[in-house]
Design a protein around this motif. Structure first.
Motif, PDB file in Angstrom:
ATOM      1  N   TYR A 301      87.481  20.672  64.705  1.00  0.00           N
ATOM      2  CA  TYR A 301      88.384  20.648  65.858  1.00  0.00           C
ATOM      3  C   TYR A 301      87.622  20.979  67.136  1.00  0.00           C
ATOM      4  O   TYR A 301      87.760  20.289  68.157  1.00  0.00           O
ATOM      5  N   ALA A 302      86.771  22.018  67.061  1.00  0.00           N
ATOM      6  CA  ALA A 302      85.995  22.422  68.245  1.00  0.00           C
ATOM      7  C   ALA A 302      85.046  21.299  68.675  1.00  0.00           C
ATOM      8  O   ALA A 302      84.890  21.023  69.871  1.00  0.00           O
ATOM      9  N   GLU A 303      84.449  20.634  67.696  1.00  0.00           N
ATOM     10  CA  GLU A 303      83.518  19.547  68.024  1.00  0.00           C
ATOM     11  C   GLU A 303      84.255  18.383  68.678  1.00  0.00           C
ATOM     12  O   GLU A 303      83.792  17.791  69.656  1.00  0.00           O
ATOM     13  N   LYS A 304      85.429  18.063  68.154  1.00  0.00           N
ATOM     14  CA  LYS A 304      86.234  16.962  68.697  1.00  0.00           C
ATOM     15  C   LYS A 304      86.624  17.253  70.148  1.00  0.00           C
ATOM     16  O   LYS A 304      86.533  16.407  71.024  1.00  0.00           O
ATOM     17  N   ARG A 305      87.058  18.488  70.363  1.00  0.00           N
ATOM     18  CA  ARG A 305      87.456  18.885  71.725  1.00  0.00           C
ATOM     19  C   ARG A 305      86.282  18.814  72.689  1.00  0.00           C
ATOM     20  O   ARG A 305      86.422  18.334  73.817  1.00  0.00           O
ATOM     21  N   ALA A 306      85.120  19.314  72.222  1.00  0.00           N
ATOM     22  CA  ALA A 306      83.932  19.311  73.078  1.00  0.00           C
ATOM     23  C   ALA A 306      83.548  17.876  73.420  1.00  0.00           C
ATOM     24  O   ALA A 306      83.194  17.562  74.567  1.00  0.00           O
ATOM     25  N   ALA A 307      83.669  16.971  72.420  1.00  0.00           N
ATOM     26  CA  ALA A 307      83.309  15.562  72.648  1.00  0.00           C
ATOM     27  C   ALA A 307      84.273  14.937  73.651  1.00  0.00           C
ATOM     28  O   ALA A 307      83.877  14.183  74.538  1.00  0.00           O
ATOM     29  N   ARG A 308      85.569  15.294  73.520  1.00  0.00           N
ATOM     30  CA  ARG A 308      86.584  14.740  74.425  1.00  0.00           C
ATOM     31  C   ARG A 308      86.335  15.226  75.860  1.00  0.00           C
ATOM     32  O   ARG A 308      86.437  14.471  76.814  1.00  0.00           O
ATOM     33  N   GLU A 309      85.981  16.514  75.975  1.00  0.00           N
ATOM     34  CA  GLU A 309      85.730  17.061  77.309  1.00  0.00           C
ATOM     35  C   GLU A 309      84.492  16.454  77.949  1.00  0.00           C
ATOM     36  O   GLU A 309      84.435  16.272  79.166  1.00  0.00           O
ATOM     37  N   ALA A 310      83.498  16.131  77.106  1.00  0.00           N
ATOM     38  CA  ALA A 310      82.248  15.549  77.629  1.00  0.00           C
ATOM     39  C   ALA A 310      82.463  14.104  78.064  1.00  0.00           C
ATOM     40  O   ALA A 310      81.783  13.605  78.967  1.00  0.00           O
ATOM     41  N   ALA A 311      83.454  13.415  77.422  1.00  0.00           N
ATOM     42  CA  ALA A 311      83.659  11.982  77.697  1.00  0.00           C
ATOM     43  C   ALA A 311      84.298  11.771  79.080  1.00  0.00           C
ATOM     44  O   ALA A 311      84.953  12.621  79.603  1.00  0.00           O
TER      45      ALA A 311
END
Ligand code: ACO
Length: 311
Positions: A301-311
């Motif tokens: 979940y944390a990785e998904k969120r971080a990826a979404r924020e970076a996009a």
């Protein structure tokens, strides 16, 4: 490490300056703290087990709520302490691994079973009472993050101690059976509680250096004596008898003399052969296995969120 560095460090300690995470420190100081703080954290986490077994059997809703809160506090203390240890450069995963593999110790006391409801009272009164006696001194430990963590932990421990003592007051004012149950709990927990303070002078290998570094402020024996002096009058107030025929007030030293502690039992328990060592470790490993999916899910979940924020 050259002598000038060690001398300058000792000077800071002697001047009562707190050592903070990014300060230079001798490797031995760092190692001692990691050992002690991580063992302390493990004790809090393993210490949840003997009492956890009584949540479903607490005699009233009020008792259950207090016990739940106390056990939750202990989990919190463990997390606090793991965080304090992490400031010294060890990871939480490493510490957990050391606990699960048996490489790291935790307090001997949690290898004794909680057999009756009176034991929950005795654990709060004696075990948390002993913990406070040891931890009040640690509030003045030279390492800042550990000392500060101890302040809050001690406040919560005093609530735990009162909650235990109050259970025993109730039992001691109850039926003969209840009073007997309280006496039996004191009989079984007295000596193991004294052992919590660690081995006596000659056998306490770390004490001398830890006291020089002001990690420890008192010897194991001094804290044990303070605990006995504070606790015997509390037993008398309950109308219970401390199970030590040699216990005697010494007017001159204004303190109690006590009988010999069974150090063979202590080392047996520390080395893994106490009444519940195997059960405690088995439970801890099972919990680690069964909780793996939660850690994986949280990470994903944390990785998904971080990826979404970076996009
Ligand atoms: N249970 C298990 N091991 C113990 C105990 C005990 N009650 N007392 C001492 N030991 C171990 C030490 O960890 C050390 O082993 P190690 O070298 O493998 O680490 C060895 O016996 C020799 O003892 P000392 O030289 O006296 O060790 P130290 O200076 O660390 O003193 C003490 C021991 C007093 C327990 C100290 O570490 C301390 O104050 N720790 C913080 C408090 C704590 O851990 N409390 C836990 C119980 S309270 C609670 O969790 C509610």
């Amino acid at each position: 490490e050259d002598e000038a560095f060690l001398a300058a460090f000792q000077e800071r300690i002697d001047a009562e300056q707190k050592i903070e995470p990014n300060d230079p420190m001798p490797e031995g100081y760092r190692k001692t703290l990691i050992r002690q703080i991580s063992q302390h954290a493990h004790s809090e986490i393993i210490g949840m087990q003997p009492e956890g077994n009584w949540i479903t059997r607490a005699p009233s809703l009020r008792r259950k709520a207090a016990l739940l809160a106390k056990i939750q506090d202990e989990g919190g203390h463990g997390l606090y302490l793991y965080s304090a240890a992490e400031t010294l450069g060890v990871s939480r995963e490493e510490m957990t691994e050391q606990l699960l593999s048996g490489a790291a110790k935790y307090s001997s006391i949690f290898n004794y079973p909680a057999l009756t409801w009176a034991d929950i009272g005795a654990i709060g009164w004696l075990v948390d009472g002993a913990a406070i006696m040891n931890q009040i001194a640690l509030c003045r430990c030279s390492y800042g993050p550990y000392a500060r963590a101890m302040i809050r932990i001690c406040k919560e421990e005093s609530f735990h101690q009162r909650q235990g003592y109050e259970i025993l007051i109730t039992l001691c004012n109850g039926s003969d059976e209840q009073k007997e149950m309280a006496q039996d709990a004191l009989n079984r927990f007295w000596w193991p509680s004294l052992m919590m303070f660690g081995p006596s002078e000659g056998e306490s290998v770390h004490s001398q250096q830890s006291m020089l570094w002001k990690i420890k402020r008192f010897s194991n024996d001094d804290l044990r004596d303070k605990f006995i002096n504070a606790t015997v009058p509390q037993a008398e107030f309950l109308g219970l008898k401390v199970p030590d025929p040699e216990l005697k007030w010494d007017e001159k030293k204004q303190g109690y003399d006590h009988g010999d502690i069974d150090w063979d039992e202590f080392w047996r328990v520390v080395k893994g052969d106490g009444p519940c060592n195997r059960e405690r470790m088995r439970t801890r490993r099972k919990v680690e296995r069964e909780g793996a999916w939660v850690r994986e899910a949280a990470l994903a979940y944390a990785e998904k969120r971080a990826a979404r924020e970076a996009a």
